[in-house]
Design an enzyme around this catalytic site. Structure first.
Site, PDB file in Angstrom:
ATOM      1  N   ARG A 212     -24.106  91.408  29.331  1.00 52.99           N
ATOM      2  CA  ARG A 212     -23.502  90.748  30.491  1.00 52.99           C
ATOM      3  C   ARG A 212     -24.350  90.961  31.739  1.00 52.99           C
ATOM      4  NH1 ARG A 212     -18.444  92.329  27.859  1.00 52.99           N
ATOM      5  NH2 ARG A 212     -18.549  94.354  28.881  1.00 52.99           N
ATOM      6  N   ALA A 279     -12.526  76.685  20.414  1.00 53.73           N
ATOM      7  CA  ALA A 279     -13.895  76.547  20.900  1.00 53.73           C
ATOM      8  C   ALA A 279     -14.610  75.326  20.330  1.00 53.73           C
ATOM      9  CB  ALA A 279     -14.681  77.815  20.600  1.00 53.73           C
ATOM     10  N   ASP A 299     -20.110  83.964  22.291  1.00 54.18           N
ATOM     11  CA  ASP A 299     -19.732  85.306  21.846  1.00 54.18           C
ATOM     12  C   ASP A 299     -18.514  85.195  20.928  1.00 54.18           C
ATOM     13  OD1 ASP A 299     -19.566  88.061  21.577  1.00 54.18           O
ATOM     14  OD2 ASP A 299     -18.359  88.304  23.399  1.00 54.18           O
ATOM     15  N   CYS A 339     -21.191  89.678  16.279  1.00 55.55           N
ATOM     16  CA  CYS A 339     -20.742  91.046  16.008  1.00 55.55           C
ATOM     17  C   CYS A 339     -20.574  91.273  14.507  1.00 55.55           C
ATOM     18  CB  CYS A 339     -19.436  91.335  16.747  1.00 55.55           C
ATOM     19  SG  CYS A 339     -18.064  90.240  16.310  1.00 55.55           S
TER      20      CYS A 339
END
Length: 398
Positions: A212, A279, A299, A339
């Site tokens: 970030r 999304a 993300d 992730c």
């Protein structure tokens, strides 16, 4: 309860001697020490095939990872004393890295406490116990936190799917104090409010802090699209750093409420536009409307949770990145993150490159990001390295 012996087969101790902390069920000499004799979470002394102790740990006969090592000293098991020591070591590392008490205090195996996660929000600790051994040590964990941190509130977010693999129930509970509706996080000179008990993970994603920072620094003057925005970590940091406009996509209404609240607290209402929806559907709608952005951050949640999901998950990352690339201006910045432990950095980078070429564009990788230092990686356990981020400049074909 005394530590029961858990003897390994010949030559199966090599991985533990090399630094690993896990014992798999097929490595155990079940004729000498039957797993069926053990209770979930029971303390054990892990032994080499010759009977020599390798250290102390805890077992779970119902899990593929049937034991986890907590100390190389067979006389020091998972008790209050060991937990206090490990917490003090973890705390000293965080205090050396961060000037404010907002960070992951314990990152499982990376802090030599396998199965335990503790995130700190000043005087509030959010704890996750992911294994039967840590669940069994619950009271000792709370006592150790009181000794080292003296938190006003301790929230147990024991609601992760990994607990089911350990045969544990999921639950959320306030073990100390009274849980607030919102927790406060300070980062990058900003204040964020996140859900106290109902948010994703423990409420905030401390692991992306450095990513970030970098994305915000490169966002000045850009029109930014923040996909999977959650409570606005990337998007609001970018807006505060001088982004011209930020469009933030989030499907959770609760997260969107916090995003709007954080936007108002930061005084950025004139530059941040929240969008509610899934999304992929919102990305397609933006493309059909002819929208363009100078920077896009992706993300998403983990698309690959198990090895058998790699093929479909990789296709998911490719599809997501293609949709994002179709919204980027001629000279745009893409931050693509994952992730998923089972997706390597090179695979993620290749997904960006491949989708760019499919659209007759070129990608130039400017930087690669990882999880922050409060999420230490155990060098013998690849699974502890999970977060990766590719910062790429997307250009017309040269």
């Amino acid at each position: 309860m005394e530590h029961a012996p858990l003897k390994l087969k010949p030559r199966e101790e090599r991985r533990l001697r090399g630094g690993h902390l896990w014992v798999f069920s097929n490595e155990v000499d079940t004729a000498a020490t039957p797993l069926t004799d053990l209770e979930p979470g029971q303390p054990v002394v892990i032994q080499a095939s010759n009977g020599k102790p390798l250290g102390a740990g805890y077992a779970n006969p119902h899990s593929l990872i049937c034991a986890r090592l907590v100390s190389r000293d067979a006389d020091k098991g998972l008790d209050r004393s060991l937990l206090v020591h490990r917490l003090k070591v973890a705390l000293s590392a965080r205090q050396a890295m961060f000037d404010r008490p907002f960070y992951r205090l314990v990152h499982g195996e990376g802090d030599f406490l396998p199965g335990l996660v503790v995130d700190r929000y000043d005087d509030v600790c959010v704890v996750q116990m992911g294994t039967a051994g840590m669940e069994r040590a619950r009271e000792a964990i709370l006592e150790a936190l009181e000794k080292v941190i003296r938190p006003r509130v301790v929230i147990l977010r024991n609601d992760t799917s990994v607990r089911e693999q350990e045969g544990l129930e999921r639950y959320t509970e306030t073990a100390v104090g009274s849980a607030p509706e919102t927790l406060t996080v300070e980062e990058g000179g900003m204040t964020f409010r996140v859900p106290g008990v109902g948010g994703q993970k423990t409420g905030w994603f401390f692991d992306h802090r450095e990513n970030r920072d970098r994305f915000a620094a490169w966002s000045h003057g850009r029109r930014v699209l923040d996909v999977y925005s959650y409570v606005g970590g990337f998007g609001l940091r970018a807006a505060a750093a001088g982004a011209e406009e930020v469009v933030a996509i989030e499907r959770s209404e609760e997260a969107l409420d916090h995003l709007q609240d954080n936007t108002e607290v930061a005084g950025l209402e004139d530059r941040v536009a929240p969008l509610h929806g899934e999304a992929l559907e919102v990305l397609k709608a933006l493309r059909e409307d002819g929208e363009r952005f100078d920077a896009v951050v992706l993300d998403p949640p983990a698309f690959i949770k198990r090895k058998r999901d790699i093929k479909s998950g990789l296709e998911g990352y490719r599809h997501l990145n293609q949709l994002a690339l179709q919204l980027l201006s001629k000279d745009g910045l893409l931050l693509s993150a994952s992730c998923s432990h089972h997706l390597g950095m090179d695979q993620l980078q290749d997904a960006v490159r491949g989708r760019a070429r499919h659209l007759d564009r070129d990608a130039a990788v400017l930087a690669r990001g990882h999880q922050g230092p409060d999420h230490p990686i155990h060098p013998a356990i690849p699974e502890t390295e999970y977060l990766k981020a590719v910062f790429a400049r997307i250009l017309p074909t040269q």
